[in-house]
Scaffold this active site. Structure first.
Site, short mmCIF file in Angstrom:
data_model
loop_
_atom_site.label_atom_id
_atom_site.label_comp_id
_atom_site.label_asym_id
_atom_site.label_seq_id
_atom_site.Cartn_x
_atom_site.Cartn_y
_atom_site.Cartn_z
CB CYS A 19 80.65 19.68 38.29
SG CYS A 19 81.06 21.44 38.34
CB CYS A 22 80.46 21.31 34.86
SG CYS A 22 81.89 21.01 35.76
CG ASP A 407 34.79 26.41 35.00
OD1 ASP A 407 33.90 27.17 34.73
OD2 ASP A 407 35.06 25.29 34.54
CG ASP A 600 36.99 22.41 31.68
OD1 ASP A 600 37.68 23.04 31.07
OD2 ASP A 600 35.73 22.25 31.45
CG ASP A 604 37.35 27.36 31.47
OD1 ASP A 604 36.29 28.34 31.05
OD2 ASP A 604 37.11 26.24 32.20
#
Length: 707
Positions: A19, A22, A407, A600, A604
């Site tokens: 549920c 719930c 990049d 990558d 970065d």
């Protein structure tokens, strides 16, 4: 100074959770407990994840379990990692018991309707039928009222059907409870099937491993295998753990991890990842990672827990449902008692009946169930395409992306560099390449690897002294007493070395010996096969601007940008310059627009973190990529980016179809109920029927194909 308290993260399996309302109640209640810093219930995989600050970790977990049992006695909380944290086959037994009760109750109700009984006898048989069919609903409602949890579906159904008895609509009271229970039964079956469909999408967990021990092959669980041990992978079997092939060759199916349909050839020396399927040869593999750290384990963990990071739409519906039901109850009370007091000829029994119909309609189950299922289905569909989305919030964010920043190296290009020409000055080409190779000896950058590969000889590291890598510039090193400087043009300027920058497309590594310019080496990278297609598809999807950020020379960056049709190129950038460019773009965009940075995932990290959505390319087996990014592309294909956006748009479309459909139907039936046109039969359909239709609609997202 106060002693720092222990911070724990714990997962609790909620066995029996079927549920969504719930789940919402449990989450809200546990969040309010003392010592809990964070809590999320994943309705799809029936897991509660909590973070807490507590001196004794077991105390807080025990308190949470007690709270769950108090709120929902039918749910069994189990700690993940215990001996019982697996699915027990209680579902089929429970369903059989429910079906038996419903049939028995229906037979008794039929006797009450068609027999000549009257008075207390008639009432008695209908009460017995009602208790058999819906006694559990009334009991739950009573328990919840005692605990202060009043406004839920149990309360609404108990109030409406008991109210029907109060106004002597016995058959309708029983029939409505019967219809509701049948609807709940179908709903439970539909939700469980949906869960199984989603689980089947990620059925990549290996069941066993063939461990080579003392000259024998022993079948063991993957968790039992340690790093350095040898396993045998037979044709047709899943690779159970990450490792390196030491004997054998074969074709492997990587589609479960990458979405790639073309098998990959592997041989001795190749790395293989857990989740690959061995197609033909027998492979002997040395294990390099334990199961808990293996690729398949991390992927499963990411996908299964993605729903813990909820989308704004999910959070909105949770808040909406919290206030919606009490408001409807208040309106129902007004509807029951006000019209008979002010309208001539109006009777209390008529308007109470209308108010009861109004109450039945108000349950928000369709919204609360179908929305998380829709998002989780989208995440599962993306994973089958080789796209790992860490949360439904990131999947939804893709809908608002208008700027994509790339990049260059390893993202739009293959990152496989090759020395294409050597241009010495006052020394031989062999000497220039040798000096460059000595300078790059400790670097694993693709450019450095290409120089060392072109040199092709063993490097005597004892001849190297004073090694110094300058981030964003290059290398300084002393070789056999000579000062070698190798790097980009900025490094030459920094060292005040006179040189001329040639007009050549490619990455240039300039070399100086004892502060005298010695020449340059040209290194070229190749553009990926699908990069241009990816840019074109992104523009078709309405992306306003594509931007490329690179540390490479302007000539190289501009050449790549022009070939791919990228709108804006910024070259010769250091890592912090890339962050600055993202911030400039962020300042220009509208408030509801988002930026993706695609890199990558290794070099970065700052930019991935700064963008609205960080996407790592080529993340297969890369721990750094999986850690840094919000979305991980498991292959090197930029064309997966438009695929991810299309999946996100499709998922949002289905989620909003459910929201508008459920609210629309409920609004119509609320009006019909208020005017006495809709009966309880229609009211139950508007609740249970709409929920079923919404769940089935949500599962359409799983049938999305690769774009």
């Amino acid at each position: 100074m106060e002693r720092q308290k222990l911070k724990i993260k714990q997962e609790i399996l909620l066995e029996g959770l079927d549920c969504a309302n719930c789940a919402m109640k449990i989450e809200n209640s546990v969040k309010g407990m003392e010592g809990i810093t964070e809590c999320s219930v994943n309705f799809v995989n029936k897991t509660l994840t909590l973070e807490a600050t507590q001196d004794e970790a077991s105390d807080i977990v025990s308190a949470v379990k007690n709270k769950i049992k108090m709120l929902e006695p039918h749910i069994t909380p189990l700690e993940k990692g215990s001996d019982h944290d697996h699915e027990h086959d209680h579902g089929s037994k429970n369903i059989k018991m429910i079906v038996f009760r419903l049939i028995l109750g229906t037979l008794l109700a039929a006797i009450g309707m068609f027999s000549p009984l009257s008075g207390m006898m008639e009432l008695g048989i209908f009460i017995i039928a009602y208790i058999i069919i819906g006694g559990d609903i009334v009991l739950r409602a009573a328990r919840n009222i005692v605990r202060g949890q009043v406004f839920d579906e149990n309360f609404l159904m108990a109030l409406a059907t008991i109210g029907a008895f109060a106004i002597k609509q016995y058959p309708e009271g029983v029939a409505v409870m019967l219809f509701y229970q049948v609807g709940e039964l179908f709903q439970t079956i539909a939700v469980n099937r949906s869960r199984k469909s989603i689980s089947a999408l990620m059925d990549i967990r290996p069941d066993s491993a063939n461990l080579k021990r003392n000259g024998n092959i022993v079948l063991v669980s993957p968790e039992e295998v340690k790093i350095g041990e040898i396993i045998i992978v037979k044709p047709g079997e899943k690779v159970p753990l990450d490792g390196k092939i030491i004997e054998g060759s074969s074709m492997v199916d990587t589609s479960a991890l990458t979405g790639e349909s073309v098998p990959r050839e592997v041989e001795a020396g190749s790395d293989v990842l857990s989740g690959f399927i061995n197609k033909n040869g027998v492979l002997t593999v040395e294990v390099t990672k334990e199961f808990g750290e293996s690729t398949v384990s991390k992927i499963l963990d990411l996908v299964q827990n993605a729903s813990n990071r909820k989308a704004p739409t999910e959070n909105f519906i949770t808040k909406f449902a919290r206030y919606y039901t009490p408001v409807v109850v208040i309106v129902a009370v007004v509807l029951a008692f006000l019209p008979p007091l002010i309208l001539s000829g109006a009777t209390f029994s008529d308007w109470i009946y209308r108010a009861l119909v109004f109450l039945v309609i108000s349950c928000p189950c369709a919204l609360v169930i179908s929305i998380p299922l829709g998002f989780f289905g989208g995440i599962g569909s993306a994973s089958k395409s080789g796209i790992l989305v860490k949360g439904s919030n990131y999947l939804e964010a893709l809908n608002d992306v208008k700027y994509i920043v790339f990049d260059k190296t390893g993202t739009l290009t293959k990152g496989v560099f090759v020395v294409t020409s050597i241009h010495p000055q006052n020394i031989s080409a062999e000497e220039l390449l040798e000096y460059a190779a000595f300078a790059e000896v400790h670097s694993n950058h693709p450019i450095a690897l290409s120089i060392k590969k072109a040199y092709g000889k063993e490097i005597n590291e004892e001849a190297i002294q004073n090694y110094n890598e300058i981030s964003g510039f290059g290398i300084q090193v002393t070789v056999a007493g000579k000062k070698i400087v190798a790097g980009n043009a900025k490094l030459m300027n920094k060292e005040n070395i006179l040189f001329e920058q040639p007009d050549i497309i490619g990455t240039l590594v300039h070399v100086a010996v004892d502060d005298q310019y010695a020449g340059y080496i040209v290194i070229s990278d190749q553009i990926k096969d699908d990069s241009a297609q990816a840019i074109r598809l992104l523009k078709e999807l309405g992306i306003k601007k594509t931007v490329m950020l690179t540390g490479d020379a302007k000539a190289v960056g501009n050449a790549v940008g022009k070939e791919l049709g990228i709108d804006e190129v910024h070259a010769e950038l250091l890592p912090h310059h890339k962050v600055e460019e993202i911030e400039k773009l962020d300042a220009r965009k509208a408030a509801n627009e988002k930026i993706i940075f695609v890199g990558d995932g290794i070099n970065d990290t700052p930019v991935l973190a700064r963008a609205d959505v960080g996407m790592a390319m080529g993340g297969l087996g890369s721990d750094a990529a999986i850690e840094a990014a919000d979305i991980v592309i498991m292959t090197d294909e930029p064309s997966k980016i438009p695929t991810a956006i299309k999946i996100a748009k499709r998922t949002r479309s289905i989620v909003w179809q459910n929201i508008l459909f459920a609210l629309g139907v409920k609004a119509v039936f609320l009006i019909l109920g208020a005017f006495g046109i809709a009966t309880m039969w229609e009211a139950v359909f508007s609740d249970v029927g709409v929920t079923l239709l919404a769940v089935l609609n949500a599962m359409r997202v799983l049938k999305m194909k690769e774009f």
